[in-house]
Design an enzyme around this catalytic site. Structure first.
Site, PDB file in Angstrom:
ATOM      1  N   THR A  50       0.793  -1.576  -0.015  1.00  0.00           N
ATOM      2  CA  THR A  50      -0.181   0.262  -0.087  1.00  0.00           C
ATOM      3  C   THR A  50       0.623   1.237   0.319  1.00  0.00           C
ATOM      4  O   THR A  50       2.032   0.856   0.094  1.00  0.00           O
ATOM      5  CB  THR A  50      -0.878   0.113   0.957  1.00  0.00           C
ATOM      6  OG1 THR A  50       0.054  -0.100   2.711  1.00  0.00           O
ATOM      7  CG2 THR A  50      -1.808  -1.195   1.491  1.00  0.00           C
ATOM      8  N   LYS A  78      15.400   5.223   2.900  1.00  0.00           N
ATOM      9  CA  LYS A  78      15.732   4.046   2.752  1.00  0.00           C
ATOM     10  C   LYS A  78      17.111   4.133   4.220  1.00  0.00           C
ATOM     11  O   LYS A  78      17.863   3.350   4.291  1.00  0.00           O
ATOM     12  CB  LYS A  78      15.927   4.882   1.969  1.00  0.00           C
ATOM     13  CG  LYS A  78      15.307   4.407   0.530  1.00  0.00           C
ATOM     14  CD  LYS A  78      15.899   4.715  -1.217  1.00  0.00           C
ATOM     15  CE  LYS A  78      14.352   4.385  -1.532  1.00  0.00           C
ATOM     16  NZ  LYS A  78      14.938   5.334  -2.853  1.00  0.00           N
ATOM     17  N   GLU A 131      13.437  -6.395   1.421  1.00  0.00           N
ATOM     18  CA  GLU A 131      14.347  -5.729   0.522  1.00  0.00           C
ATOM     19  C   GLU A 131      13.992  -4.460  -0.856  1.00  0.00           C
ATOM     20  O   GLU A 131      14.653  -3.606  -0.920  1.00  0.00           O
ATOM     21  CB  GLU A 131      15.175  -7.285  -0.487  1.00  0.00           C
ATOM     22  CG  GLU A 131      15.777  -6.637  -1.550  1.00  0.00           C
ATOM     23  CD  GLU A 131      17.132  -6.330  -0.781  1.00  0.00           C
ATOM     24  OE1 GLU A 131      17.654  -7.396   0.091  1.00  0.00           O
ATOM     25  OE2 GLU A 131      17.875  -4.972  -0.896  1.00  0.00           O
TER      26      GLU A 131
END
Lengths: 321, 321
Positions: free
Chosen positions: B84, B213, B137
């Site tokens: 989502t 990230k 990942e």
């Protein structure tokens, strides 16, 4: 539980493995080390510092005249680490050691390209038959983890092609020719002075080392049954400063590229755009892996060096353990 | 035995997962797909071609008004694939779905950064407590397999620092400014026309996506407990053509670099030597991992794209299976 290993071959890489095990804290015990003149065996763990010192001072690690084969046969251990010098045509003594280890029920981790180039499918068959692991990340590109990346991380992703800069010595020479406009002979001499190229640089500059790596990748990643003779090879010794000048004017450089594509294996100097990922400098290695789903993946690492290569061996040891 | 999965969220990435499963031949059965308007459930396997077509034609995959949470609770399956839209501050509905999946005993594979940035340690704790896998990942760099590389391939090798070009949109804009000498606004407009930048490019150009990230890498690779607020961030919108000219004259280019070093997390534009591995072009992502034993390892891949991201999700699914 601690893993018991032997180190067979105690040159730069074998010593690197001892060094790395001393620096780190992994449940790995070295129960024997063998070189061409004998061995040292201690089931409670060889004294690695003393072994390294003895090798340095006397030229051998040996405290007994047991041979490598004796060690593999008679000393209890789980993993045989093979780091003897490479013999590409026949597989040499490395091949004898690896066959013996599988026969005795020991896993094998190696940095030795020769046995893999000469007898890949036989050795994989032996490992499978005896339900043992056979790991050889260190054979291709030192610290660059291309084999394990291809097998494990890219699971589910068909690999279509690989091309790579796989020899640090050649890449150093070509980088210098590109940067400074010097001749091949000049750059080679410089590399030899720095210890990057060997006194006899043939295996590197004629592309033989790159061929071996391409054969190992073809067999392990692509499941081929290739040998040395299946690779079309051209070395770097004929490249002139004029060729570099022409390439540079067009926005290119020249790299020694090993490639596997559509079942064809090739090693040759190739024009590479200056902004291409394969345009790397110095002794770094880099491979570009073309995959079906993920597009291009690149993996790079230092191509040589005893500690870097030993680090790849350690990863393989820990994977088995 | 076939693995049963649900796909929760059916935008570009969720549809990519369906697409990739149709193209490949893995023992994976999609037993439910949910989007914001409902769900389709079929315990013998959802017809993926029909689901993709229905989504395209009607805007929803739904054939029932079951919610995503209903699916996670009531449909038997092993792996919940969460794709989502990301909500960075609270973790959004993705967080609700992942908590619910762990509660119901399902493994989780996700491309959704929000829950990982907001509640990493809670979610890892839930996975551990319930003895379930939590794989993500696809959250960092699309097809670039940095997390699995760090965890598995580099086993035994302490990672000291990571720096990377982790946002394809920013890198495209900066590459164009470097190549063509154009202004930030011009390059951004071009990227928007090509669909590389979104109409509201804030999350990319202000560095927010790169921050997410870096937080995920800090937590997963370095075992930190970092959040969004722990990252010092500067975006790319103030970079001028003049800055690029100065950099170029000195042999440099400018890249948006995310880095983790000595416990410090930072995202900022940085001068990078032109021959440095981080000087990559276009929408490619690349990370440089500094390790204790192996020196520098680089890993690169396409940073976005539904198929590329789905490929990373598929690797995670197959790893669990």
């Amino acid at each position: 539980m601690t893993l018991r290993i032997s180190i067979i071959g105690f040159g730069a890489v074998g010593q690197g493995v001892a060094d790395v095990l001393m620096r780190t804290n992994h449940p790995v015990t070295v129960v024997a080390i063998a070189d061409s003149r004998g061995a040292v065996v201690d089931e409670s763990g060889v004294d690695l510092a003393a072994a390294l010192k003895r090798k340095k001072n006397t030229g051998t690690v040996a405290t007994t005249d047991m041979t490598a084969v004796d060690v593999i046969e008679s000393v209890d251990h789980e993993i045989m680490v093979e780091t003897t010098p490479t013999e590409m045509e026949t597989g040499g003594i490395g091949l004898i050691h690896i066959r013996k280890a599988f026969e005795m029920g020991r896993h094998v981790v190696t940095s030795n390209k020769g046995p893999l180039v000469a007898k890949y499918s036989e050795l994989c068959g032996l490992a499978r038959k005896n339900n043992l692991h056979f790991r050889f990340e260190a054979t291709v590109g030192g610290a660059m983890p291309i084999i394990n990346l291809s097998e494990e991380v890219l699971a589910g992703n068909r690999i279509i092609a690989i091309e790579g800069v796989l020899n640090g010595t050649c890449n150093y020479i070509l980088s210098r020719m590109d940067d400074e406009g010097v001749s091949y002979e000049h750059a080679l001499g410089e590399a030899q002075e720095l210890g990057i190229a060997e006194a006899d640089p043939t295996a590197d500059v004629d592309g033989i080392d790159t061929v071996a790596k391409i054969v190992i990748l073809a067999n392990s990643v692509f499941g081929m049954d290739a040998g040395y003779e299946d690779v079309d090879v051209t070395g770097i010794s004929k490249i002139t400063p004029e060729a570099f000048k022409l390439a540079k004017d067009g926005g290119y450089t020249i790299k020694l590229i090993g490639e596997i594509q559509d079942g064809t294996l090739k090693v040759a100097p190739k024009m590479v755009p200056r902004n291409h990922p394969l345009n790397i400098e110095g002794t770094f290695n880099l491979a570009s892996i073309q995959t079906e789903l993920a597009g291009r993946i690149t993996i790079g690492g230092i191509g040589a060096g005893s500690i870097e290569t030993a680090s790849a061996i350690l990863s393989d040891i820990l994977w088995i353990g």
